[in-house]
Design an enzyme around this catalytic site. Structure first.
Site, PDB file in Angstrom:
ATOM      1  N   SER A  95       0.823  -1.203   0.000  1.00 29.21           N
ATOM      2  CA  SER A  95       0.000   0.000   0.000  1.00 29.21           C
ATOM      3  C   SER A  95       0.861   1.258   0.000  1.00 29.21           C
ATOM      4  O   SER A  95       1.639   1.474  -0.925  1.00 29.21           O
ATOM      5  CB  SER A  95      -0.965  -0.042   1.193  1.00 29.21           C
ATOM      6  OG  SER A  95      -2.006   0.881   1.041  1.00 29.21           O
ATOM      7  N   ASP A 217     -10.363  -4.701  -5.519  1.00 28.64           N
ATOM      8  CA  ASP A 217      -9.750  -3.977  -4.413  1.00 28.64           C
ATOM      9  C   ASP A 217     -10.354  -2.576  -4.403  1.00 28.64           C
ATOM     10  O   ASP A 217     -10.103  -1.775  -5.298  1.00 28.64           O
ATOM     11  CB  ASP A 217      -8.234  -3.909  -4.595  1.00 28.64           C
ATOM     12  CG  ASP A 217      -7.524  -3.174  -3.459  1.00 28.64           C
ATOM     13  OD1 ASP A 217      -8.212  -2.564  -2.614  1.00 28.64           O
ATOM     14  OD2 ASP A 217      -6.279  -3.214  -3.422  1.00 28.64           O
ATOM     15  N   HIS A 245      -7.522  -5.624   0.056  1.00 26.73           N
ATOM     16  CA  HIS A 245      -6.319  -4.811  -0.135  1.00 26.73           C
ATOM     17  C   HIS A 245      -5.109  -5.386   0.600  1.00 26.73           C
ATOM     18  O   HIS A 245      -4.044  -4.785   0.575  1.00 26.73           O
ATOM     19  CB  HIS A 245      -6.610  -3.386   0.388  1.00 26.73           C
ATOM     20  CG  HIS A 245      -5.566  -2.375   0.067  1.00 26.73           C
ATOM     21  ND1 HIS A 245      -5.173  -2.079  -1.227  1.00 26.73           N
ATOM     22  CD2 HIS A 245      -4.811  -1.573   0.880  1.00 26.73           C
ATOM     23  CE1 HIS A 245      -4.238  -1.132  -1.200  1.00 26.73           C
ATOM     24  NE2 HIS A 245      -3.999  -0.820   0.070  1.00 26.73           N
TER      25      HIS A 245
END
Length: 264
Positions: A95, A217, A245
């Site tokens: 991320s 996602d 995610h």
């Protein structure tokens, strides 16, 4: 300052092998890699750490000015890799750490031999021909909500992030992780994460890059992963057909397989 204490650095695996670094996402800590990182200990020297302000890092080292952009976190990583005299490092970032890794690659060409981005998003906000997944108003509203009620926001957002109603224990773990961080730091990191724009850095990346994209996602949609792939010259995009995610938590076996295939 001892950078190993500052970032709560842990090193396992083979000291005579290449270094592989696992970097956690927003609101998390290095424990989130526990299902994936051990699978690489036979063939690599494995380093996990906590970003300053997260996990068991030295919270006293948090500087709101330094960490007002992702560059502050990238500088920390460059610093401890240089202390280790590391070269051609394999960096795996989830991320927001995917973008932090991108900044490391741009700032110190050659320091990273390979960059692996798990669920990256260079910009969460839609802009003209760019689709980031959220309108600006959505992000403004989200930030206002977390400023007013951070714990309530964490409880609401974590099941959305994990995307796996069949695995409520993962969402609960993520919520607990969010809630262990100091609210003022967590709010600041959230603003930096969700309002940042690192699109211009992607074409500058020279390291061989793997983009791991879950589908679907909600946080970083497939279209974002495709954009990242288009912008990074030497990159490969691999889709994991699993919702959410956090594939390193919800689909660790698939995540390990994709990473090992790329490294091979």
């Amino acid at each position: 300052m001892d950078v190993f204490l500052r970032n709560n650095i842990k090193i396992t695996g083979r000291t005579d092998k290449p270094l592989i670094v696992f970097a956690h996402g927003y609101g998390c800590d290095q424990n989130m890699w526990r299902f994936v990182a051990p699978a690489f200990e036979d063939d690599f020297q494995v380093l996990t750490f906590d970003h300053v302000g997260s996990g068991k890092s030295d919270v006293s080292a948090y500087d709101f000015e330094k960490y007002d952009s992702l560059s502050g976190y990238a500088l920390d990583i460059i610093e401890f890799l240089e202390v280790l005299n590391a070269k051609e490092v394999i960096f795996i970032g989830h991320s927001v750490s995917a973008m932090i890794g991108a900044l490391v690659a741009v700032e110190r060409p050659g320091l990273l031999g390979k960059l692996i981005m798990v669920g990256p998003s260079p910009c969460y906000i839609n802009d003209a021909d760019y689709y980031g997944g959220f309108d600006k108003e959505d992000i403004v509203e989200m930030i206002e909500t977390l400023e007013q009620n951070y714990l309530g926001w964490a409880s609401h957002i974590t099941p959305v992030i994990t995307g796996r109603p069949d695995k409520p224990e993962i969402a609960e773990e993520l919520e607990n992780s969010f809630c262990q961080n100091k609210p003022d730091i967590a709010k600041h990191f959230a603003k930096v994460t969700f309002t940042g724009d690192n699109r211009g850095d992607l074409p500058k990346i020279k390291a061989s890059t793997l983009i791991i994209q879950c589908d679907p996602d909600i946080i970083a949609p497939k279209k974002v992963g495709e954009y990242v792939h288009e912008q990074i010259p030497n990159s490969v995009l691999k889709i994991i057909p699993s919702p959410g995610h956090c594939p390193h938590l919800t689909s660790p076996e698939q995540t390990i397989k994709v990473i090992k295939s790329f490294l091979a």
